[in-house]
Design a protein around this motif. Structure first.
Motif, PDB file in Angstrom:
ATOM      1  N   ILE A   1       0.854  -0.968  -0.010  1.00 15.26           N
ATOM      2  CA  ILE A   1       0.062  -0.029   0.035  1.00 15.26           C
ATOM      3  C   ILE A   1       0.926   1.201  -0.112  1.00 15.26           C
ATOM      4  CG2 ILE A   1      -1.720   1.254   1.417  1.00 15.26           C
ATOM      5  CD1 ILE A   1      -2.690  -1.642   2.462  1.00 15.26           C
ATOM      6  N   ARG A   2       0.615   2.070  -0.887  1.00 16.70           N
ATOM      7  CA  ARG A   2       1.634   3.425  -1.018  1.00 16.70           C
ATOM      8  C   ARG A   2       1.036   4.534  -0.708  1.00 16.70           C
ATOM      9  NH1 ARG A   2       6.634   1.811  -0.701  1.00 16.70           N
ATOM     10  NH2 ARG A   2       7.457   0.306  -2.292  1.00 16.70           N
ATOM     11  N   ALA A   3      -0.403   4.626  -0.863  1.00 18.05           N
ATOM     12  CA  ALA A   3      -1.027   5.844  -0.382  1.00 18.05           C
ATOM     13  C   ALA A   3      -2.434   5.243   0.011  1.00 18.05           C
ATOM     14  CB  ALA A   3      -1.045   6.787  -1.378  1.00 18.05           C
ATOM     15  N   MET A   4      -3.220   5.827   0.977  1.00 17.66           N
ATOM     16  CA  MET A   4      -4.593   5.305   1.155  1.00 17.66           C
ATOM     17  C   MET A   4      -5.257   6.414   1.959  1.00 17.66           C
ATOM     18  SD  MET A   4      -5.719   1.993   3.383  1.00 17.66           S
ATOM     19  CE  MET A   4      -4.749   2.220   4.747  1.00 17.66           C
ATOM     20  N   ARG A   5      -6.540   6.701   1.703  1.00 19.30           N
ATOM     21  CA  ARG A   5      -7.495   7.812   2.321  1.00 19.30           C
ATOM     22  C   ARG A   5      -8.829   7.551   2.271  1.00 19.30           C
ATOM     23  NH1 ARG A   5      -5.735  11.804  -0.806  1.00 19.30           N
ATOM     24  NH2 ARG A   5      -7.693  11.950  -2.158  1.00 19.30           N
ATOM     25  N   LEU A   6      -9.743   7.692   3.322  1.00 15.63           N
ATOM     26  CA  LEU A   6     -11.092   7.519   3.231  1.00 15.63           C
ATOM     27  C   LEU A   6     -11.706   9.087   2.846  1.00 15.63           C
ATOM     28  CD1 LEU A   6     -13.450   5.755   4.602  1.00 15.63           C
ATOM     29  CD2 LEU A   6     -13.354   7.105   6.603  1.00 15.63           C
ATOM     30  N   GLN A   7     -12.384   8.812   1.703  1.00 18.04           N
ATOM     31  CA  GLN A   7     -13.178  10.170   1.296  1.00 18.04           C
ATOM     32  C   GLN A   7     -14.362   9.764   0.699  1.00 18.04           C
ATOM     33  OE1 GLN A   7     -10.381  12.244  -1.124  1.00 18.04           O
ATOM     34  NE2 GLN A   7     -11.834  13.561  -2.204  1.00 18.04           N
ATOM     35  N   HIS A   8     -15.327  10.992   1.049  1.00 21.74           N
ATOM     36  CA  HIS A   8     -16.652  10.973   0.398  1.00 21.74           C
ATOM     37  C   HIS A   8     -16.720  11.851  -0.770  1.00 21.74           C
ATOM     38  CE1 HIS A   8     -21.206  11.076   1.928  1.00 21.74           C
ATOM     39  NE2 HIS A   8     -21.215  11.134   0.425  1.00 21.74           N
ATOM     40  N   LEU A   9     -16.911  11.209  -1.902  1.00 17.92           N
ATOM     41  CA  LEU A   9     -16.693  11.873  -3.036  1.00 17.92           C
ATOM     42  C   LEU A   9     -18.072  12.865  -3.474  1.00 17.92           C
ATOM     43  CD1 LEU A   9     -15.344   9.204  -5.576  1.00 17.92           C
ATOM     44  CD2 LEU A   9     -14.028  10.785  -4.370  1.00 17.92           C
ATOM     45  N   THR A  10     -18.022  13.835  -3.964  1.00 17.41           N
ATOM     46  CA  THR A  10     -19.035  14.629  -4.311  1.00 17.41           C
ATOM     47  C   THR A  10     -19.424  14.047  -5.611  1.00 17.41           C
ATOM     48  OG1 THR A  10     -17.778  16.272  -5.525  1.00 17.41           O
ATOM     49  CG2 THR A  10     -18.187  16.930  -3.328  1.00 17.41           C
ATOM     50  N   LYS A  11     -20.676  14.407  -6.044  1.00 17.03           N
ATOM     51  CA  LYS A  11     -21.311  13.664  -7.283  1.00 17.03           C
ATOM     52  C   LYS A  11     -20.494  14.317  -8.425  1.00 17.03           C
ATOM     53  CE  LYS A  11     -25.078  11.955  -9.305  1.00 17.03           C
ATOM     54  NZ  LYS A  11     -25.099  12.484 -10.470  1.00 17.03           N
ATOM     55  N   GLN A  12     -20.029  15.341  -8.251  1.00 21.71           N
ATOM     56  CA  GLN A  12     -19.075  16.112  -9.585  1.00 21.71           C
ATOM     57  C   GLN A  12     -17.670  15.223  -9.412  1.00 21.71           C
ATOM     58  OE1 GLN A  12     -18.450  20.263  -8.969  1.00 21.71           O
ATOM     59  NE2 GLN A  12     -18.280  20.744 -11.310  1.00 21.71           N
TER      60      GLN A  12
ATOM     61  N   SER B   1     -21.050   8.465  -4.817  1.00 24.28           N
ATOM     62  CA  SER B   1     -21.271   9.826  -4.012  1.00 24.28           C
ATOM     63  C   SER B   1     -22.075   9.543  -2.878  1.00 24.28           C
ATOM     64  CB  SER B   1     -21.178  10.783  -4.966  1.00 24.28           C
ATOM     65  OG  SER B   1     -22.489  10.961  -5.433  1.00 24.28           O
ATOM     66  N   SER B   2     -22.550   8.325  -2.605  1.00 20.58           N
ATOM     67  CA  SER B   2     -23.360   8.177  -1.549  1.00 20.58           C
ATOM     68  C   SER B   2     -22.903   7.891  -0.276  1.00 20.58           C
ATOM     69  CB  SER B   2     -24.338   6.837  -1.922  1.00 20.58           C
ATOM     70  OG  SER B   2     -23.396   5.703  -1.838  1.00 20.58           O
ATOM     71  N   GLY B   3     -21.668   7.698  -0.044  1.00 19.58           N
ATOM     72  CA  GLY B   3     -21.136   7.734   1.189  1.00 19.58           C
ATOM     73  C   GLY B   3     -19.430   7.518   1.027  1.00 19.58           C
TER      74      GLY B   3
END
Ligand code: GDP
Length: 137
Positions: free
Chosen positions: A32-43, A66-68
């Motif tokens: 694993i070289r990078a990792m992030r929890l992210q809630h994407l916008t619809k855009q 983009s639901s969660g």
């Protein structure tokens, strides 16, 4: 060595499958070289899946993505793109081979638990879309 983008999609995060999926990734020998929890916008989801914008499922797919929150992961291994797609299995969980992540954790062709880049050019675009150079170790 090759890098690819993996996403643990919102359905799998919601069902608390992150730990199991990461364990499978590490057991398969990926670093694993990078990792992030992210809630994407619809855009942001629309930009990520821009190649699919003419497909009938595009509105539904981008609403789902983009639901969660999802987990974005940069993976490294020899032949990482092909190896990660093999571990995920076919797009439709119903058609995926036994033992694959989508077979085990996916619930429909759309809510299929994981994403993986499909070629070196898309991997480069997708990694750049989510991670700056300084975030990749
Ligand atoms: P992948 O490379 O295996 O992820 O598959 P694609 O690039 O063809 O599709 C991207 C994503 O769109 C898939 O992972 C699914 O989440 C979703 N998807 C693909 N085909 C369909 C479909 O026929 N219907 C719906 N609702 N979603 C789909």
């Amino acid at each position: 060595m090759e890098r690819t983008l993996a996403i643990i999609k919102p359905d799998a995060v919601e069902r608390r499958l992150v730990g199991q999926i990461l364990a499978r990734i590490e057991a398969a020998g990926f670093t694993i070289r990078a990792m992030r929890l992210q809630h994407l916008t619809k855009q942001e989801a629309e930009g990520f899946y821009a190649v699919h914008r003419e497909r009938p499922f595009f509105p539904s797919l981008t609403a789902f993505m983009s639901s969660g929150p999802c987990v974005l992961v940069a993976l490294e291994a020899p032949d990482a793109i092909r190896t990660w797609r093999a571990l995920m299995g076919a797009t439709d969980p119903a058609r995926a081979d036994a033992g694959t992540l989508r077979k085990e954790f996916g619930s429909s062709i759309e809510r299929n638990a994981t994403h993986g880049s499909d070629a070196p050019e898309t991997a480069a675009f997708e990694l750049r879309y989510f991670f700056r150079g300084m975030e990749i170790f």
